[in-house]
Motif scaffolding. Sequence first.
Motif, short mmCIF file in Angstrom:
data_model
loop_
_atom_site.label_atom_id
_atom_site.label_comp_id
_atom_site.label_asym_id
_atom_site.label_seq_id
_atom_site.Cartn_x
_atom_site.Cartn_y
_atom_site.Cartn_z
N SER A 263 0.81 -1.21 0.00
CA SER A 263 0.00 0.00 0.00
C SER A 263 0.85 1.26 0.00
N MET A 264 0.59 2.15 -0.95
CA MET A 264 1.35 3.39 -1.03
C MET A 264 1.08 4.30 0.15
N ILE A 265 -0.06 4.13 0.80
CA ILE A 265 -0.32 4.94 1.98
C ILE A 265 0.62 4.51 3.11
N SER A 266 0.80 3.21 3.24
CA SER A 266 1.74 2.69 4.25
C SER A 266 3.14 3.19 3.97
N ILE B 224 3.05 9.31 -6.83
CA ILE B 224 2.92 7.86 -6.96
C ILE B 224 1.67 7.38 -6.24
N LEU B 225 1.37 8.02 -5.12
CA LEU B 225 0.17 7.66 -4.34
C LEU B 225 -1.07 7.64 -5.23
N LEU B 226 -1.20 8.69 -6.05
CA LEU B 226 -2.33 8.76 -6.97
C LEU B 226 -2.05 7.92 -8.20
N VAL C 155 -0.77 5.05 -8.86
CA VAL C 155 -0.97 3.59 -8.91
C VAL C 155 -2.44 3.20 -9.04
N ILE C 156 -3.35 4.16 -9.04
CA ILE C 156 -4.77 3.85 -9.15
C ILE C 156 -5.08 3.64 -10.62
N LYS C 157 -5.18 2.36 -11.03
CA LYS C 157 -5.26 2.09 -12.46
C LYS C 157 -6.63 2.37 -13.07
N TRP D 268 -4.90 9.93 -13.41
CA TRP D 268 -3.84 9.81 -12.42
C TRP D 268 -2.80 8.75 -12.80
N GLU E 137 -4.90 -4.61 -2.15
CA GLU E 137 -3.54 -4.18 -2.41
C GLU E 137 -3.26 -2.82 -1.80
N VAL E 138 -4.23 -1.90 -1.92
CA VAL E 138 -3.96 -0.54 -1.45
C VAL E 138 -4.29 -0.31 0.02
N TYR F 175 -8.83 4.96 0.44
CA TYR F 175 -7.99 4.60 -0.70
C TYR F 175 -8.63 3.49 -1.52
#
Lengths: 313, 202
Positions: free
Chosen positions: A105-108, A160-162, A164-166, A171, B68-69, B95
């Motif tokens: 997770s990019m938030i982590s 990158i946080l935004l 990776v949202i495919k 984004w 995943e997120v 998220y």
Amino acid sequence: MLQDAWGSLIAWYLFLAGVGAGAYLVAVVADNLNIKSRLAAQNAVDMGETQNKLSADLTGKGYTVLVKSGVYLGGPLVAIGCLLLLLEVGQPLKFIFGFLHPDTSMISVGMWIMTSFIFVAFIHLLTLFFKGFTLSDRALRLVETAAGILAVITAGYTGILLGVIKCIPFWNTPLLPVLFMVSAISTGIAAVILVALLTAEKDEVIEAIHSLIKVDLWLIIGELLLLFFLLFVMAKGNQTAVASAQFLLSGGYAPVFWAGLIVIGLLLPLLMEVFMQHSNKKLVLLTSVFLLIGGICLRYSVLAAGMQYPVIL
Amino acid sequence: MKRYGMVIDLSRCIGCQACAVACAVHHGLPKDVRWSKVKEKSSGSFPFPKVEFLPLLCMQCANPSCLEVCPTGATYRDEGGIVRVNYDRCMGCGYCTLACPYDARVMVESISSNHQNNPLTEFENKAFAGHRKGVVEKCDFCFDRVSNGEEPACVGTCPTNARIFGDINDPNSKISKTIASNPVEQIFSMLGNDPSVYYVGR
């Protein structure tokens, strides 16, 4: 449809994380230039060249102000940004669990990076704030290097946080982290110039600020190019990408995009940096404010234009 | 390992929304919190107007973007392949609602009555107890019913029997045989989530 999960508080968090990281990077660069100029001053003394020493001294003073401004801005701004996040999430008490998944997770990932940056940047800040708290030269360089690396990552991470949202095509592009990083450094420079001019004697810092402006000029040009590439490619993309781009260019968000980001945030500062006297304190301050307005408008615009693919078979 | 899945026959769906209502009632969903919906699309014009219905729910993906997120690990996959949320862990960052391509996840912004601005009804008072503000909810394939050998609420209530539910890892199940012998489709298969809900009869 336009996403409605991440709004104002997230825009400000992205902005503050960017400015804080950028400002700290300015401090790191200035500190390294400061060391060079102190060496130059020492050299001049050794060679008996008083004039060179005086000018190296003045440059040194200017860089010192930049270092102080950048360090005092860096940690605190990123910290305030993180505090805004705590206000935004639905269950702040569960925030601590967010450290558990940096593997996916990019938030982590962001939580680890920013907590580390804030920690190290604050150590640096304390060495400036408390006369009693000093570190050896080597230790300080270590702190600065670590915080500097974390600052670079923080600046790009927000994109990158935004990114990776495919399912949000606006984004999901590598252009986004690049754009956010350039904006972070440019707004970081603007913030440092603002604080430096407001807290020190103009004569002390004018040389240093002049150098910063010369760099910022190219960052603004870069940002304009990146925005052009992003919007052009999106406008030529799939239906959702086109709709996202149109929302900014001619739709509901056009005023914020054109007035806030393009004109006030980038074009005016660019013209001012090219044509104004860099010794005109009021104009320089205004340029910085305009750049910061552009920074927050960029984050708002990118978030607002985030449209998911409509769910269809 | 079991993998629960669904096949929805679009040629049978009449857009009655019984599935959406059954879901909302069974799970006691507050206002604006919906796990199951039926999208309606009209096209064409007189004398050949057309309307198409698309029942949507959590696709219970084998490779879920939401999982995943998720920074806290609140989102996980259970032994039946159902993507579940541990509400005690969820920090409500949202998220997952951005990452899910199927619009299946919903943030509980407030817990209010489904009946305009009135106070909670007696039913709602009891039913809403299982929900909390500030977390993200989604369809859980009625795992409470499934573990009792029953089918999800939306499946049982469908008046045209448009939904088939079962273990798609079991080649002898009705659903596996349906998938094997029909031109089934997934939504957004190119995104790589591998959804467990299939559509047929478009």
